[in-house]
Design a protein around this motif. Sequence first.
Motif, PDB file in Angstrom:
ATOM      1  N   UNK A  31      54.207  58.714  10.463  1.00 15.59           N
ATOM      2  CA  UNK A  31      54.936  58.032   9.388  1.00 15.59           C
ATOM      3  C   UNK A  31      56.283  57.524   9.881  1.00 15.59           C
ATOM      4  N   UNK A  32      56.878  58.213  10.839  1.00 17.59           N
ATOM      5  CA  UNK A  32      58.193  57.815  11.340  1.00 17.59           C
ATOM      6  C   UNK A  32      58.091  56.471  12.060  1.00 17.59           C
ATOM      7  N   UNK A  62      71.972  51.508   0.687  1.00 15.08           N
ATOM      8  CA  UNK A  62      72.338  52.858   1.147  1.00 15.08           C
ATOM      9  C   UNK A  62      71.103  53.710   1.412  1.00 15.08           C
ATOM     10  N   UNK A  63      70.144  53.658   0.490  1.00 19.18           N
ATOM     11  CA  UNK A  63      68.911  54.450   0.653  1.00 19.18           C
ATOM     12  C   UNK A  63      68.150  54.008   1.900  1.00 19.18           C
ATOM     13  N   UNK A  64      68.018  52.705   2.081  1.00 20.99           N
ATOM     14  CA  UNK A  64      67.279  52.172   3.228  1.00 20.99           C
ATOM     15  C   UNK A  64      67.978  52.552   4.532  1.00 20.99           C
ATOM     16  N   UNK A  65      69.297  52.403   4.569  1.00 15.28           N
ATOM     17  CA  UNK A  65      70.060  52.731   5.776  1.00 15.28           C
ATOM     18  C   UNK A  65      69.959  54.221   6.090  1.00 15.28           C
ATOM     19  N   UNK A  66      70.098  55.047   5.079  1.00 20.20           N
ATOM     20  CA  UNK A  66      69.995  56.495   5.265  1.00 20.20           C
ATOM     21  C   UNK A  66      68.606  56.875   5.779  1.00 20.20           C
ATOM     22  N   UNK A  67      67.583  56.293   5.190  1.00 17.06           N
ATOM     23  CA  UNK A  67      66.208  56.574   5.609  1.00 17.06           C
ATOM     24  C   UNK A  67      65.973  56.149   7.060  1.00 17.06           C
ATOM     25  N   UNK A  68      66.499  54.995   7.409  1.00 15.37           N
ATOM     26  CA  UNK A  68      66.358  54.500   8.775  1.00 15.37           C
ATOM     27  C   UNK A  68      67.025  55.451   9.775  1.00 15.37           C
ATOM     28  N   UNK A  69      68.229  55.882   9.452  1.00 13.49           N
ATOM     29  CA  UNK A  69      68.951  56.793  10.338  1.00 13.49           C
ATOM     30  C   UNK A  69      68.221  58.136  10.480  1.00 13.49           C
ATOM     31  N   UNK A  70      67.683  58.635   9.378  1.00 11.96           N
ATOM     32  CA  UNK A  70      66.910  59.879   9.448  1.00 11.96           C
ATOM     33  C   UNK A  70      65.679  59.722  10.317  1.00 11.96           C
ATOM     34  N   UNK A  71      64.981  58.620  10.156  1.00  9.18           N
ATOM     35  CA  UNK A  71      63.775  58.363  10.954  1.00  9.18           C
ATOM     36  C   UNK A  71      64.139  58.258  12.433  1.00  9.18           C
ATOM     37  N   UNK A  72      65.227  57.575  12.754  1.00  7.63           N
ATOM     38  CA  UNK A  72      65.665  57.454  14.138  1.00  7.63           C
ATOM     39  C   UNK A  72      65.974  58.825  14.735  1.00  7.63           C
ATOM     40  N   UNK A  73      66.612  59.672  13.947  1.00  6.88           N
ATOM     41  CA  UNK A  73      66.976  61.010  14.430  1.00  6.88           C
ATOM     42  C   UNK A  73      65.748  61.876  14.694  1.00  6.88           C
TER      43      UNK A  73
END
Length: 75
Positions: A31-32, A62-73
């Motif tokens: 999923x990532x 904000x939600x999209x950016x946060x989700x993207x950063x979490x996925x990258x991590x």
Amino acid sequence: MEKILLEYEEDFWAEHIKRVRRIAENSDGACIERFLSLFGGMGSFGDLVLQAPKPVNEIFYRERTHSYKLAQALL
């Protein structure tokens, strides 16, 4: 994000997010990569601006950016 997308008739993107969510519910790390693939190129999920009031777009951004950063991590 899925709820906001559906509310503003972005069914195409809502369906993609729904697929990612379903894969994640099965604890599949695929999923990532699938989520991150939505951000590639022009006209991608990262370029999406909703036909919605500015505060809704700000929340969505904000939600999209946060989700993207979490996925990258998680990679």
